[in-house]
Design a protein around this motif. Structure first.
Motif, PDB file in Angstrom:
ATOM      1  N   SER A  98      82.979  43.589  18.951  1.00 18.37           N
ATOM      2  CA  SER A  98      82.395  43.604  20.283  1.00 18.37           C
ATOM      3  C   SER A  98      80.978  44.162  20.257  1.00 18.37           C
ATOM      4  O   SER A  98      80.059  43.594  20.880  1.00 18.37           O
ATOM      5  CB  SER A  98      83.265  44.434  21.232  1.00 18.37           C
TER       6      SER A  98
ATOM      7  N   TYR B 223      83.800  36.907  26.851  1.00 13.57           N
ATOM      8  CA  TYR B 223      84.699  36.774  25.703  1.00 13.57           C
ATOM      9  C   TYR B 223      85.989  37.525  26.010  1.00 13.57           C
ATOM     10  O   TYR B 223      85.964  38.612  26.592  1.00 13.57           O
ATOM     11  CB  TYR B 223      84.074  37.365  24.439  1.00 13.57           C
TER      12      TYR B 223
ATOM     13  N   LEU C 278      88.848  43.236  26.419  1.00 14.50           N
ATOM     14  CA  LEU C 278      89.709  43.601  25.294  1.00 14.50           C
ATOM     15  C   LEU C 278      91.071  44.089  25.768  1.00 14.50           C
ATOM     16  O   LEU C 278      91.796  44.739  25.008  1.00 14.50           O
ATOM     17  CB  LEU C 278      89.040  44.695  24.451  1.00 14.50           C
TER      18      LEU C 278
ATOM     19  N   ILE D 119      82.271  46.213  28.638  1.00 14.58           N
ATOM     20  CA  ILE D 119      83.396  46.032  27.710  1.00 14.58           C
ATOM     21  C   ILE D 119      84.594  46.731  28.337  1.00 14.58           C
ATOM     22  O   ILE D 119      84.599  47.954  28.490  1.00 14.58           O
ATOM     23  CB  ILE D 119      83.102  46.611  26.312  1.00 14.58           C
TER      24      ILE D 119
ATOM     25  N   ILE E 292      87.074  36.390  21.005  1.00 20.55           N
ATOM     26  CA  ILE E 292      86.338  37.364  20.209  1.00 20.55           C
ATOM     27  C   ILE E 292      86.860  37.429  18.774  1.00 20.55           C
ATOM     28  O   ILE E 292      86.162  37.856  17.859  1.00 20.55           O
ATOM     29  CB  ILE E 292      86.377  38.759  20.857  1.00 20.55           C
TER      30      ILE E 292
ATOM     31  N   ILE F 282      82.993  41.514  27.990  1.00 22.64           N
ATOM     32  CA  ILE F 282      83.957  41.447  26.885  1.00 22.64           C
ATOM     33  C   ILE F 282      85.260  42.082  27.359  1.00 22.64           C
ATOM     34  O   ILE F 282      85.297  43.258  27.721  1.00 22.64           O
ATOM     35  CB  ILE F 282      83.436  42.167  25.630  1.00 22.64           C
TER      36      ILE F 282
END
Length: 404
Positions: A171, A296, A277, A252, A301, A275
């Motif tokens: 990332s 992503y 996650l 993120i 990713i 991003i």
């Protein structure tokens, strides 16, 4: 009745992120789920619950409860349609197949990123939960020791774990590739969450040196602690809930149990990198259609995280060999289980009978001779494993095996 090790699994190999998140078990619901499984299936003596961003797996040691029954239970628990979803799962009722599956998972062979080093830490955490709930089970505990031994051998004997393939590392690398290294000092970055992934982001940032980082978390105390530790700033959780991200270049997000936390982004006239996650996902995937937004998720990713794949691929054969060897050792132990039960049951009886025989015959008692005679009798008795021997039958074998 003898126990069997079984498992059910939904993973990146069988399901997309959106499907996996439907069956994700959050940390706060794990204990209640485990208790519910115990109450529903009292024959389960071992239970291992493994949840990561790429998989949800339940392993059980049971005499009657099958993997399919457990799958029905999970589907009903999550209020899903089994007729539609059952193909999203792998499952097995074979102890040895189950052990092999967990060995492949723990080694990183089954990870979305080949050789993922984080999985073993997640397995240790799940093992500790089994211990806390007193649900190791003899088969399951032996399996875990096999897993840890295999992990140690793979680390020591191969290059399979060499190189960094963390999604957190990737990332931060993507921030560089999106904006360029020369601009990294000017980019305003927000980390959402305070769990393992966010801690890894801070750890790997020592290699990237982004210096305008904010952190936000549902529990502000945790955000404050990380902000102090890593010399960054706290961003109010209320603003995250309002989707107020004015001024940020990168977000993120890895907050647990916050599905679609981010639904709206004010369209500023600059590039924004998102991003996600988390599982369940934090960011509405529709945002990818906004101008200047790049998004992503866990699946996308992972693409390109294979800069060490060549070296790891070269080690796959050796990893397979280690897994096969450790599985063979487990299988031998497993197949000898009836013999161990038989020996434990009969050895004290036989030893006492040998001593009594020597005493009745007026033969001088000698501990070494008694030990040797006991072992001879036991070797003879092993042929009767599974039989219910009567006392006079054991007496006859004792008399036959002791030299006169």
């Amino acid at each position: 009745m003898s126990k069997t090790l079984r498992f059910i699994s939904i993973s990146h190999k069988t399901a997309s992120v959106s499907k996996r998140e439907e069956y994700h078990v959050s940390d706060r619901e794990k204990n209640s789920l485990i208790e519910l499984i115990q109450n529903t299936y009292p024959d389960i003596v071992g239970l291992f619950l493994l949840t990561t961003c790429n998989r949800t797996e339940i392993y059980i040691e049971s005499s009657d409860t099958t993997a399919l029954e457990l799958l029905h239970f999970l589907v009903n628990y999550k209020e899903r349609n089994l007729a539609i979803d059952k193909n999203l799962f792998d499952l097995s009722n074979s102890t040895e197949d189950t052990v092999r599956h967990l060995l492949e998972v723990s080694s990183g062979l089954s990870s979305s990123i080949l050789g993922d080093a984080e999985i073993i830490h997640q397995i240790r955490k799940a093992h500790q939960l089994s211990i806390t709930n007193q649900l190791q089970g003899s088969l399951l505990e032996r399996t875990m020791q096999t897993v840890f031994k295999s992990h140690k051998r793979i680390s020591n004997e191969t290059e399979f774990r060499d190189g960094t393939t963390s999604v957190a590392y990737k990332s931060l690398k993507m921030v560089n590739s999106t904006f360029g290294k020369d601009y990294k000092q000017t980019k305003k970055i927000l980390f959402i969450g305070a769990g393992d992934i966010v801690k890894q982001l801070f750890k790997y940032n020592s290699k990237f040196a982004f210096n305008d980082i904010y952190i936000s978390n549902r529990t502000e105390k945790k955000a404050i602690l990380l902000a102090k530790r890593y010399d960054c700033k706290v961003y109010p959780w209320d603003k995250v809930l309002e989707n107020d991200f004015h001024g940020f270049d990168v977000i993120i997000s890895a907050a647990s149990n916050c599905h679609r936390l981010i639904n709206n982004i004010v369209n500023e006239n600059k590039k924004l990198l998102l991003i996600d996650l988390a599982l369940p996902s934090n960011i509405n995937k529709e945002l990818i259609h906004r101008n200047n937004v790049t998004l992503y998720d866990l699946d996308t990713i992972s693409v390109g995280l294979e800069n060490t794949r060549e070296r790891r691929n070269a080690s796959i054969g050796k990893v397979d060999q280690i897994i096969t060897e450790e599985l063979l050792a487990f299988s031998l132990w497993y197949q000898e289980a009836p013999l161990r039960v038989f020996l434990a049951k009969h050895k004290i009886i036989v030893n006492n009978k040998v001593k009594a025989y020597y005493k009745a015959k007026g033969i001088k008692e000698d501990s070494q001779e008694i030990r040797q005679s006991t072992n001879r009798v036991m070797r003879k008795l092993i042929k009767h494993t599974g039989d219910k021997l009567k006392a006079d039958e054991i007496d006859a074998i004792v008399a036959e095996q002791i030299p006169h």
